[in-house]
Design a protein around this motif. Structure first.
Motif, PDB file in Angstrom:
ATOM      1  N   ALA A 169       0.835  -1.200   0.000  1.00  0.00           N
ATOM      2  CA  ALA A 169       0.000   0.000   0.000  1.00  0.00           C
ATOM      3  C   ALA A 169       0.869   1.249   0.000  1.00  0.00           C
ATOM      4  O   ALA A 169       0.612   2.217  -0.724  1.00  0.00           O
ATOM      5  CB  ALA A 169      -0.930   0.006   1.211  1.00  0.00           C
ATOM      6  N   TYR A 170       1.903   1.250   0.802  1.00  0.00           N
ATOM      7  CA  TYR A 170       2.794   2.402   0.902  1.00  0.00           C
ATOM      8  C   TYR A 170       3.518   2.631  -0.425  1.00  0.00           C
ATOM      9  O   TYR A 170       3.662   3.757  -0.892  1.00  0.00           O
ATOM     10  CB  TYR A 170       3.788   2.165   2.034  1.00  0.00           C
ATOM     11  CG  TYR A 170       4.545   3.407   2.459  1.00  0.00           C
ATOM     12  CD1 TYR A 170       3.877   4.496   2.998  1.00  0.00           C
ATOM     13  CD2 TYR A 170       5.926   3.473   2.348  1.00  0.00           C
ATOM     14  CE1 TYR A 170       4.558   5.636   3.400  1.00  0.00           C
ATOM     15  CE2 TYR A 170       6.625   4.595   2.743  1.00  0.00           C
ATOM     16  CZ  TYR A 170       5.933   5.676   3.274  1.00  0.00           C
ATOM     17  OH  TYR A 170       6.615   6.796   3.670  1.00  0.00           O
ATOM     18  N   ARG A 171       3.943   1.529  -1.038  1.00  0.00           N
ATOM     19  CA  ARG A 171       4.612   1.626  -2.341  1.00  0.00           C
ATOM     20  C   ARG A 171       3.632   2.112  -3.411  1.00  0.00           C
ATOM     21  O   ARG A 171       3.947   2.976  -4.230  1.00  0.00           O
ATOM     22  CB  ARG A 171       5.193   0.266  -2.729  1.00  0.00           C
ATOM     23  CG  ARG A 171       5.980   0.267  -4.028  1.00  0.00           C
ATOM     24  CD  ARG A 171       6.433  -1.131  -4.417  1.00  0.00           C
ATOM     25  NE  ARG A 171       7.232  -1.764  -3.383  1.00  0.00           N
ATOM     26  CZ  ARG A 171       6.899  -2.893  -2.764  1.00  0.00           C
ATOM     27  NH1 ARG A 171       5.770  -3.512  -3.091  1.00  0.00           N
ATOM     28  NH2 ARG A 171       7.676  -3.398  -1.832  1.00  0.00           N
ATOM     29  N   PHE A 172       2.412   1.564  -3.377  1.00  0.00           N
ATOM     30  CA  PHE A 172       1.414   1.865  -4.408  1.00  0.00           C
ATOM     31  C   PHE A 172       0.910   3.303  -4.305  1.00  0.00           C
ATOM     32  O   PHE A 172       0.842   4.024  -5.299  1.00  0.00           O
ATOM     33  CB  PHE A 172       0.236   0.892  -4.270  1.00  0.00           C
ATOM     34  CG  PHE A 172      -0.844   1.080  -5.290  1.00  0.00           C
ATOM     35  CD1 PHE A 172      -0.747   0.487  -6.540  1.00  0.00           C
ATOM     36  CD2 PHE A 172      -1.957   1.857  -5.003  1.00  0.00           C
ATOM     37  CE1 PHE A 172      -1.745   0.656  -7.487  1.00  0.00           C
ATOM     38  CE2 PHE A 172      -2.959   2.035  -5.945  1.00  0.00           C
ATOM     39  CZ  PHE A 172      -2.852   1.438  -7.181  1.00  0.00           C
ATOM     40  N   TYR A 173       0.550   3.720  -3.077  1.00  0.00           N
ATOM     41  CA  TYR A 173      -0.062   5.032  -2.905  1.00  0.00           C
ATOM     42  C   TYR A 173       0.965   6.158  -2.762  1.00  0.00           C
ATOM     43  O   TYR A 173       0.725   7.281  -3.195  1.00  0.00           O
ATOM     44  CB  TYR A 173      -0.975   5.043  -1.675  1.00  0.00           C
ATOM     45  CG  TYR A 173      -2.251   4.276  -1.872  1.00  0.00           C
ATOM     46  CD1 TYR A 173      -3.261   4.755  -2.704  1.00  0.00           C
ATOM     47  CD2 TYR A 173      -2.461   3.064  -1.232  1.00  0.00           C
ATOM     48  CE1 TYR A 173      -4.434   4.048  -2.889  1.00  0.00           C
ATOM     49  CE2 TYR A 173      -3.635   2.357  -1.404  1.00  0.00           C
ATOM     50  CZ  TYR A 173      -4.617   2.847  -2.239  1.00  0.00           C
ATOM     51  OH  TYR A 173      -5.776   2.150  -2.421  1.00  0.00           O
ATOM     52  N   CYS A 174       2.075   5.868  -2.096  1.00  0.00           N
ATOM     53  CA  CYS A 174       3.039   6.921  -1.776  1.00  0.00           C
ATOM     54  C   CYS A 174       4.303   6.872  -2.632  1.00  0.00           C
ATOM     55  O   CYS A 174       5.168   7.741  -2.517  1.00  0.00           O
ATOM     56  CB  CYS A 174       3.418   6.847  -0.295  1.00  0.00           C
ATOM     57  SG  CYS A 174       1.984   6.923   0.810  1.00  0.00           S
ATOM     58  N   ASN A 175       4.429   5.796  -3.437  1.00  0.00           N
ATOM     59  CA  ASN A 175       5.586   5.624  -4.326  1.00  0.00           C
ATOM     60  C   ASN A 175       6.903   5.647  -3.554  1.00  0.00           C
ATOM     61  O   ASN A 175       7.894   6.214  -3.992  1.00  0.00           O
ATOM     62  CB  ASN A 175       5.597   6.701  -5.415  1.00  0.00           C
ATOM     63  CG  ASN A 175       6.520   6.341  -6.571  1.00  0.00           C
ATOM     64  OD1 ASN A 175       6.734   5.159  -6.858  1.00  0.00           O
ATOM     65  ND2 ASN A 175       7.079   7.348  -7.217  1.00  0.00           N
TER      66      ASN A 175
END
Length: 255
Positions: A139-145
């Protein structure tokens, strides 16, 4: 997008001795408190759980018995935590199923009156799973890159959860920037207690959700089977479940 807040909201993450809500204890707790004006405060507490931390749990969060042997018990800092959370809605990641039920148990064990019913609960994991079906790191990678450094540390996970929620609001036009809405949207159940032993049926009636009385109205069971209440109270159910059952029982006396 910043959160549109009527009340402060506290993002909470717990590291614990295990995953049994009724038996396990907090070893670390981080709170990221966001005020309606956008100001943020971060507090992290290490806690002596009063029991050994299993090796498999230490392998996940990196906290050992040695790390917390000189830290306070929850009952020694619980009032400070409750005061800090006063007036706050609550948010977390998988928090409706784990963090908040376990926190409620800790408050009850410490004889601290922390009213969970007055608060809205936003579970960022539920929003994520409804939208994308992934984990916090993803989620952190997906939403916050960004890559989540220090995953499974309370502070890193809590800050990441807060950032993910703000990014979700930026990404999805159909998500309302309103805590009442987000609380309802991130709720996946009709539990009366946190653990789901007592639920509301389609008519809003409190019913048992386990055992021989599954699907039967709680008030009917208490009236027809006087010994059932005592059995639950003397069995290994969460304290919060027992508290809810007692409230229903006492409510019946006033009818």
């Amino acid at each position: 997008m910043n959160l549109n807040l009527k009340n402060p909201i506290a993002f909470i993450d717990l590291e614990t001795t295990g995953i049994n809500v009724a038996k396990d204890r907090i070893v670390e707790m981080c709170i990221v408190k966001v005020n309606p004006n956008g100001d943020e405060e971060v507090k992290t507490f290490r806690v002596n759980p009063g029991m050994p931390i299993p090796a498999q749990s230490s392998a996940i969060h990196g906290i050992t018995d040695e790390d917390v042997k000189n830290e306070p018990l929850f009952k020694e800092i619980g009032k400070t935590i409750a005061k800090y959370l006063e007036g706050c809605d609550l948010a977390g990641y998988n928090s409706n199923r784990f963090d908040f039920p376990l926190l409620a148990e800790e408050f009850l064990r410490a004889d601290i009156d922390f009213d969970m019913k007055k608060r809205k609960f936003v579970d960022v994991q539920t929003i994520f799973h409804k939208m994308e079906q992934r984990t916090l790191v993803a989620a952190y990678r997906f939403y916050c890159n960004k890559e989540l450094e220090g995953a499974h540390g309370a502070e890193a996970d809590t800050k990441a959860t807060y950032e993910v929620l703000k990014s979700q609001l930026d990404r999805y036009d159909n998500l309302e920037n309103d805590i009442d809405y987000l609380s309802k949207y991130s709720s996946q159940n009709n539990n009366v207690d946190f653990a789901g032993f007592i639920i509301k049926d389609e008519n809003g009636i409190e019913t048992f959700n386990f055992g021989k009385n599954k699907g039967v109205a709680v008030e009917k069971v208490l009236a027809d089977q006087p010994g059932y209440y005592g059995w639950v109270m003397n069995s290994d159910f969460p304290l919060y479940t027992k508290k809810v059952l007692t409230e229903i029982k006492l409510r019946g006396f006033n009818k």
